[in-house]
Design a protein around this motif. Structure first.
Motif, PDB file in Angstrom:
ATOM      1  N   ALA A   1      -1.332   5.318 -10.016  1.00  0.00           N
ATOM      2  CA  ALA A   1      -2.631   4.697 -10.270  1.00  0.00           C
ATOM      3  C   ALA A   1      -2.569   3.843 -11.529  1.00  0.00           C
ATOM      4  CB  ALA A   1      -3.710   5.775 -10.420  1.00  0.00           C
ATOM      5  N   PHE A   2      -1.928   4.372 -12.574  1.00  0.00           N
ATOM      6  CA  PHE A   2      -1.807   3.640 -13.835  1.00  0.00           C
ATOM      7  C   PHE A   2      -1.069   2.316 -13.631  1.00  0.00           C
ATOM      8  CE2 PHE A   2       0.534   2.745 -17.773  1.00  0.00           C
ATOM      9  CZ  PHE A   2      -0.491   2.762 -18.699  1.00  0.00           C
ATOM     10  N   CYS A   3       0.083   2.391 -12.975  1.00  0.00           N
ATOM     11  CA  CYS A   3       0.903   1.192 -12.783  1.00  0.00           C
ATOM     12  C   CYS A   3       0.161   0.151 -11.957  1.00  0.00           C
ATOM     13  CB  CYS A   3       2.218   1.551 -12.090  1.00  0.00           C
ATOM     14  SG  CYS A   3       3.333   2.468 -13.141  1.00  0.00           S
ATOM     15  N   HIS A   4      -0.389   0.574 -10.815  1.00  0.00           N
ATOM     16  CA  HIS A   4      -1.044  -0.400  -9.943  1.00  0.00           C
ATOM     17  C   HIS A   4      -2.258  -1.026 -10.621  1.00  0.00           C
ATOM     18  CE1 HIS A   4       0.951  -0.654  -6.060  1.00  0.00           C
ATOM     19  NE2 HIS A   4       1.325   0.599  -6.242  1.00  0.00           N
ATOM     20  N   ALA A   5      -3.045  -0.196 -11.318  1.00  0.00           N
ATOM     21  CA  ALA A   5      -4.259  -0.729 -11.938  1.00  0.00           C
ATOM     22  C   ALA A   5      -3.915  -1.725 -13.036  1.00  0.00           C
ATOM     23  CB  ALA A   5      -5.100   0.425 -12.504  1.00  0.00           C
ATOM     24  N   PHE A   6      -3.055  -1.316 -13.973  1.00  0.00           N
ATOM     25  CA  PHE A   6      -2.718  -2.206 -15.085  1.00  0.00           C
ATOM     26  C   PHE A   6      -1.994  -3.451 -14.583  1.00  0.00           C
ATOM     27  CE2 PHE A   6      -3.304  -0.400 -19.454  1.00  0.00           C
ATOM     28  CZ  PHE A   6      -4.184   0.574 -19.066  1.00  0.00           C
ATOM     29  N   ALA A   7      -1.050  -3.264 -13.643  1.00  0.00           N
ATOM     30  CA  ALA A   7      -0.270  -4.403 -13.171  1.00  0.00           C
ATOM     31  C   ALA A   7      -1.159  -5.406 -12.451  1.00  0.00           C
ATOM     32  CB  ALA A   7       0.855  -3.925 -12.249  1.00  0.00           C
ATOM     33  N   THR A   8      -2.019  -4.920 -11.566  1.00  0.00           N
ATOM     34  CA  THR A   8      -2.802  -5.858 -10.767  1.00  0.00           C
ATOM     35  C   THR A   8      -3.822  -6.611 -11.616  1.00  0.00           C
ATOM     36  OG1 THR A   8      -2.548  -4.366  -8.904  1.00  0.00           O
ATOM     37  CG2 THR A   8      -4.188  -6.093  -8.688  1.00  0.00           C
ATOM     38  N   VAL A   9      -4.547  -5.895 -12.477  1.00  0.00           N
ATOM     39  CA  VAL A   9      -5.548  -6.578 -13.308  1.00  0.00           C
ATOM     40  C   VAL A   9      -4.872  -7.613 -14.205  1.00  0.00           C
ATOM     41  CG1 VAL A   9      -7.236  -6.268 -15.150  1.00  0.00           C
ATOM     42  CG2 VAL A   9      -7.209  -4.690 -13.232  1.00  0.00           C
ATOM     43  N   SER A  10      -3.776  -7.226 -14.853  1.00  0.00           N
ATOM     44  CA  SER A  10      -3.099  -8.169 -15.751  1.00  0.00           C
ATOM     45  C   SER A  10      -2.530  -9.348 -14.979  1.00  0.00           C
ATOM     46  CB  SER A  10      -1.964  -7.467 -16.498  1.00  0.00           C
ATOM     47  OG  SER A  10      -2.424  -6.296 -17.092  1.00  0.00           O
ATOM     48  N   PHE A  11      -1.970  -9.066 -13.820  1.00  0.00           N
ATOM     49  CA  PHE A  11      -1.390 -10.127 -13.002  1.00  0.00           C
ATOM     50  C   PHE A  11      -2.456 -11.128 -12.580  1.00  0.00           C
ATOM     51  CE2 PHE A  11       0.082 -11.897  -8.955  1.00  0.00           C
ATOM     52  CZ  PHE A  11       1.373 -12.272  -9.284  1.00  0.00           C
TER      53      PHE A  11
ATOM     54  N   PRO B   1       6.108   1.093  -1.246  1.00  0.00           N
ATOM     55  CA  PRO B   1       5.099   0.033  -1.275  1.00  0.00           C
ATOM     56  C   PRO B   1       3.683   0.550  -1.055  1.00  0.00           C
ATOM     57  CG  PRO B   1       6.819  -0.418   0.349  1.00  0.00           C
ATOM     58  CD  PRO B   1       6.973   0.994  -0.064  1.00  0.00           C
ATOM     59  N   MET B   2       2.753   0.012  -1.817  1.00  0.00           N
ATOM     60  CA  MET B   2       1.324   0.239  -1.577  1.00  0.00           C
ATOM     61  C   MET B   2       0.642  -1.092  -1.819  1.00  0.00           C
ATOM     62  SD  MET B   2      -0.102   3.791  -2.865  1.00  0.00           S
ATOM     63  CE  MET B   2       0.836   5.283  -2.776  1.00  0.00           C
ATOM     64  N   THR B   3       0.574  -1.893  -0.795  1.00  0.00           N
ATOM     65  CA  THR B   3       0.198  -3.292  -0.978  1.00  0.00           C
ATOM     66  C   THR B   3      -1.222  -3.458  -1.499  1.00  0.00           C
ATOM     67  OG1 THR B   3       1.555  -3.613   0.957  1.00  0.00           O
ATOM     68  CG2 THR B   3       0.410  -5.531   0.120  1.00  0.00           C
ATOM     69  N   PHE B   4      -2.153  -2.710  -0.989  1.00  0.00           N
ATOM     70  CA  PHE B   4      -3.545  -3.037  -1.266  1.00  0.00           C
ATOM     71  C   PHE B   4      -4.237  -2.105  -2.255  1.00  0.00           C
ATOM     72  CE2 PHE B   4      -2.902  -5.154   2.847  1.00  0.00           C
ATOM     73  CZ  PHE B   4      -3.188  -6.442   2.423  1.00  0.00           C
ATOM     74  N   LEU B   5      -3.528  -1.092  -2.743  1.00  0.00           N
ATOM     75  CA  LEU B   5      -4.163  -0.189  -3.699  1.00  0.00           C
ATOM     76  C   LEU B   5      -4.612  -0.955  -4.946  1.00  0.00           C
ATOM     77  CD1 LEU B   5      -4.901   2.677  -4.685  1.00  0.00           C
ATOM     78  CD2 LEU B   5      -2.651   2.778  -5.736  1.00  0.00           C
ATOM     79  N   GLY B   6      -3.701  -1.769  -5.499  1.00  0.00           N
ATOM     80  CA  GLY B   6      -4.015  -2.535  -6.701  1.00  0.00           C
ATOM     81  C   GLY B   6      -5.191  -3.456  -6.470  1.00  0.00           C
TER      82      GLY B   6
ATOM     83  N   VAL C   1      -2.150   9.387   3.803  1.00  0.00           N
ATOM     84  CA  VAL C   1      -2.803   8.954   2.565  1.00  0.00           C
ATOM     85  C   VAL C   1      -2.686   7.447   2.370  1.00  0.00           C
ATOM     86  CG1 VAL C   1      -2.775   9.118   0.065  1.00  0.00           C
ATOM     87  CG2 VAL C   1      -2.524  11.167   1.445  1.00  0.00           C
ATOM     88  N   THR C   2      -1.436   6.967   2.384  1.00  0.00           N
ATOM     89  CA  THR C   2      -1.252   5.539   2.133  1.00  0.00           C
ATOM     90  C   THR C   2      -1.791   4.699   3.280  1.00  0.00           C
ATOM     91  OG1 THR C   2       0.983   5.977   2.837  1.00  0.00           O
ATOM     92  CG2 THR C   2       0.640   5.560   0.507  1.00  0.00           C
ATOM     93  N   VAL C   3      -1.657   5.220   4.482  1.00  0.00           N
ATOM     94  CA  VAL C   3      -2.161   4.456   5.627  1.00  0.00           C
ATOM     95  C   VAL C   3      -3.653   4.199   5.469  1.00  0.00           C
ATOM     96  CG1 VAL C   3      -2.418   4.414   8.120  1.00  0.00           C
ATOM     97  CG2 VAL C   3      -0.388   5.435   7.110  1.00  0.00           C
ATOM     98  N   ILE C   4      -4.385   5.270   5.093  1.00  0.00           N
ATOM     99  CA  ILE C   4      -5.833   5.132   4.928  1.00  0.00           C
ATOM    100  C   ILE C   4      -6.157   4.156   3.797  1.00  0.00           C
ATOM    101  CG2 ILE C   4      -7.938   6.373   4.269  1.00  0.00           C
ATOM    102  CD1 ILE C   4      -7.155   7.222   6.956  1.00  0.00           C
ATOM    103  N   ILE C   5      -5.443   4.321   2.669  1.00  0.00           N
ATOM    104  CA  ILE C   5      -5.728   3.438   1.532  1.00  0.00           C
ATOM    105  C   ILE C   5      -5.398   1.994   1.881  1.00  0.00           C
ATOM    106  CG2 ILE C   5      -4.953   2.850  -0.800  1.00  0.00           C
ATOM    107  CD1 ILE C   5      -4.848   5.816  -1.358  1.00  0.00           C
ATOM    108  N   GLU C   6      -4.296   1.796   2.592  1.00  0.00           N
ATOM    109  CA  GLU C   6      -3.929   0.444   2.989  1.00  0.00           C
ATOM    110  C   GLU C   6      -4.972  -0.128   3.935  1.00  0.00           C
ATOM    111  OE1 GLU C   6      -1.945   0.034   0.637  1.00  0.00           O
ATOM    112  OE2 GLU C   6      -0.297  -0.931   1.665  1.00  0.00           O
ATOM    113  N   LEU C   7      -5.487   0.713   4.822  1.00  0.00           N
ATOM    114  CA  LEU C   7      -6.495   0.251   5.781  1.00  0.00           C
ATOM    115  C   LEU C   7      -7.760  -0.183   5.037  1.00  0.00           C
ATOM    116  CD1 LEU C   7      -7.315  -0.055   8.780  1.00  0.00           C
ATOM    117  CD2 LEU C   7      -8.326   2.214   8.596  1.00  0.00           C
ATOM    118  N   VAL C   8      -8.250   0.694   4.165  1.00  0.00           N
ATOM    119  CA  VAL C   8      -9.471   0.376   3.421  1.00  0.00           C
ATOM    120  C   VAL C   8      -9.235  -0.831   2.522  1.00  0.00           C
ATOM    121  CG1 VAL C   8     -11.106   1.230   1.706  1.00  0.00           C
ATOM    122  CG2 VAL C   8     -10.282   2.747   3.505  1.00  0.00           C
ATOM    123  N   GLY C   9      -8.117  -0.810   1.781  1.00  0.00           N
ATOM    124  CA  GLY C   9      -7.797  -1.914   0.885  1.00  0.00           C
ATOM    125  C   GLY C   9      -7.628  -3.219   1.637  1.00  0.00           C
TER     126      GLY C   9
END
Lengths: 251, 356
Positions: free
Chosen positions: B89-99, B281-286, B334-342
């Motif tokens: 969560a930390f990596c995806h959040a910080f990376a995506t917002v900064s990116f 890979p978790m494409t859409f979490l970020g 877990v990831t399937v659901i998050i990817e679907l929602v994201g």
């Protein structure tokens, strides 16, 4: 003083801007005029170090803009481009607050707040200061951007067509406010203008550009002749005597 | 309308009435007091949810009596998942917002730069060349660090090359990123088609981001590295605020735009390398958490945006993990659901916005 020595910029193989060599004196308003594609905006953005010239040197107030750290330049010179689009949602006051970044690095001091309030008041945005930019009209937004560069508190202010998208009332207001900024705050303002009559009325110095070079330079009275204007704009222009000086008629 | 004015235009400001209440005029990340309150309330709610889900993951359906030795043993085993979720969560959040700030674009995410694709190629290549035993060759601490280093080096070279000189253009870089991602993806697909079904099965198990199959041995390396990179971004938060204004405005305000963007992108690539190597890979979490953070925080201030995005990421991940694994016994989803929602959110945002 802004000094350009042999500044050139080439786009592709055809279009070349320059070599431009000129001096823009400190104080007052200097207007850059000329037809589309003459290189006015290119020269302005090169002075503002947003675009790097291929050759030549540019100094502003004695500082070489390409060699001096960007943060130092930001306390001497500010530049506003034509289009401004931000991904973040900002209020007028937050936007103007960003103008203080070169001085405060983001930690606003009471003095910063004073500068911000002054810039907002100066451009008549006091009642709108907590409105979001996307809730404002084009003219109000334009004034907010100008307030930001004024809050930056730099000796030199470069504006690229600030009258774009402004109606008659707001164009006049904007030019009066800039005139006041030059007279009362002692700023040196360099501005790209399309309307020759605005330049004639408000500028102290007019620089006419054509095909990438400076062709004429002088006070409005000297530039406002039928001969020079027809040549600069490639269209027949008549100059008549108006109530506040000469007027160019080209309609 | 505020636009109406009785005084002559451009006259001195003394004709203007003072601001209501004569309160000292301040500039802050929030416009009204209730925005500040709302931010605090949202943060408290998210924290409560985070604590709840964490407790749920650790204690729900624990067969041993609470407080007994066995209870803590089981909780300790499950704590690894919590740690992994925290890092991801930390990596995806910080990376995506900064990116998104560095590229001045709120649609694209680091995944578009071909990170996940690079990871998939490395994994697939190992299985393709060495067979099922190849999976062993891409697991292990040294391999983990090597793979992360490879990703950062590739990303840094790519950004450095594209952003300097004549390609100095973020759109060109993104285009190359998309094409590179597509190309690497096709390469993986090609190799996967040539695998035997059993090899393919092993590979698929590794490729789908999975909190359960993360190796706890990676954590002692991933946590400090992620913290360092995230800390560096946090330290630059005020610059990020300015960077978000775009190239011209940021340069006007004294930032060396190109240098700033490269530094941010390198830090982002470190973070992405940590999370991708850990769980895949978790494409859409970020995208999901960044989007929600912008909506809920409604401020430009990265020192408020980043923690909220992190908390959101943790709540989304731990919530999905808790519900699916402990309540429905379907942790692979877990990831399937998050990817679907994201992914759905992504499509909705693009369609509503109508442009990139």
């Amino acid at each position: 003083m802004i000094e350009l020595v042999d500044v050139t910029k080439t786009y592709g193989t055809e279009t070349t801007i320059g070599p431009v060599t000129t001096q823009i004196p400190a104080g007052g308003i200097t207007a850059l005029i000329g037809p589309n594609g003459a290189g006015k905006s290119t020269v302005l953005t090169m002075i503002g170090r947003l675009l790097r010239p291929d050759q030549g040197s540019i100094t502003v107030g004695g500082h070489d803009v390409s060699a001096t750290p960007s943060l130092t330049i930001a306390t001497i010179l500010s530049i506003l481009r034509q289009e401004n689009h931000f991904i973040t949602r900002l209020t007028v006051r937050q936007l103007v607050g960003f103008g203080r970044f070169p001085h405060s690095r983001g930690r606003l001091t009471p003095e910063c707040e004073r500068h911000i309030s002054e810039a907002i008041d100066f451009l008549d945005l006091t009642a709108l200061e907590h409105r979001y930019l996307d809730e404002l009209s084009g003219g109000q937004r334009q004034r907010a951007y100008v307030a930001m560069v004024l809050a930056q508190d730099t000796d030199y202010v470069l504006l690229d067509e600030p009258l774009n998208n402004l109606d008659m009332q707001h164009s006049v207001q904007m030019m009066r406010q800039l005139r006041r900024a030059a007279d009362e705050l002692g700023r040196t303002i360099v501005i790209v203008l399309h309307d020759i009559n605005f330049a004639a009325r408000y500028a102290d110095l007019i620089i006419a550009m054509n095909e990438g070079r400076i062709t004429e330079m002088g006070p409005p009275a000297q530039i406002l002749t039928e001969d020079i204007l027809s040549r600069v704009f490639h269209t027949p222009v008549r100059v008549i005597e108006g109530p506040d000086g000469p007027l160019a008629v080209y309609y | 309308m505020a636009e109406t004015r009785t005084a002559a235009p451009g006259l001195s400001t003394t004709t203007r009435p003072p601001t209501p209440g004569d309160a000292p005029r301040r500039t802050g990340p929030f416009v009204r007091g209730r925005d500040r309150v709302r931010y605090a309330v949202v943060m408290v709610l998210l924290t409560v949810l985070a604590v709840g889900f964490t407790a749920g993951i650790l204690a729900y359906d624990n067969p041993m009596p609470v407080g007994s030795d066995g209870f803590w043993r089981i909780a300790e085993l499950r704590a690894t998942s919590v740690a992994v979720i925290l890092v991801v969560a930390f990596c995806h959040a910080f990376a995506t917002v900064s990116f998104q700030t560095a590229t001045s674009n709120r649609i694209i995410t680091p995944s578009i730069m071909g990170f996940e694709a690079l990871y998939v190629v490395v994994q697939t290549g190992a299985v393709f060349v060495f067979g099922a035993s190849g999976v062993a060759m891409v697991t292990g601490t040294t391999q983990f660090l090597l793979q992360a280093a490879l990703m950062v080096v590739v990303a840094t070279m790519l950004y450095g090359w594209l952003l300097s000189g004549r390609f100095g253009n973020i759109h060109v870089m993104l285009l190359v990123g998309v094409i590179l991602g597509g190309g690497l993806g096709s390469l993986s697909t090609f190799m996967q088609r040539l695998l035997t079904p059993s090899e393919f099965d092993i590979l698929t198990a590794r490729l789908f981001g999975n909190i359960g199959n993360a190796d706890a041995a990676y954590l002692p390396y991933a946590v400090p590295i992620a913290l360092l990179a995230g800390g560096a971004l946090w330290w630059r938060a005020r610059r990020l605020d300015v960077l978000a204004l775009g190239r011209d405005a940021a340069t006007n305000l004294g930032l060396h735009h190109q240098r700033e963007v490269i530094v941010v992108l390198v830090l982002v690539s470190v973070l992405m390398a940590m999370t991708t190597s850990l769980v895949g890979p978790m494409t859409f979490l970020g995208f999901l958490v960044a989007m929600l953070a912008y909506q809920l925080a409604d401020t430009y201030d990265h020192r408020l945006l980043l923690p909220m995005a992190f908390l959101l990421g943790y709540v989304v991940l731990s919530g999905a993990y808790f519900v699916l694994r402990h309540v429905f016994y379907a942790q692979g989803l877990v990831t399937v659901i998050i990817e679907l929602v994201g992914g759905l959110t992504f499509l909705v945002v693009i369609l509503r916005k109508g442009r990139l």
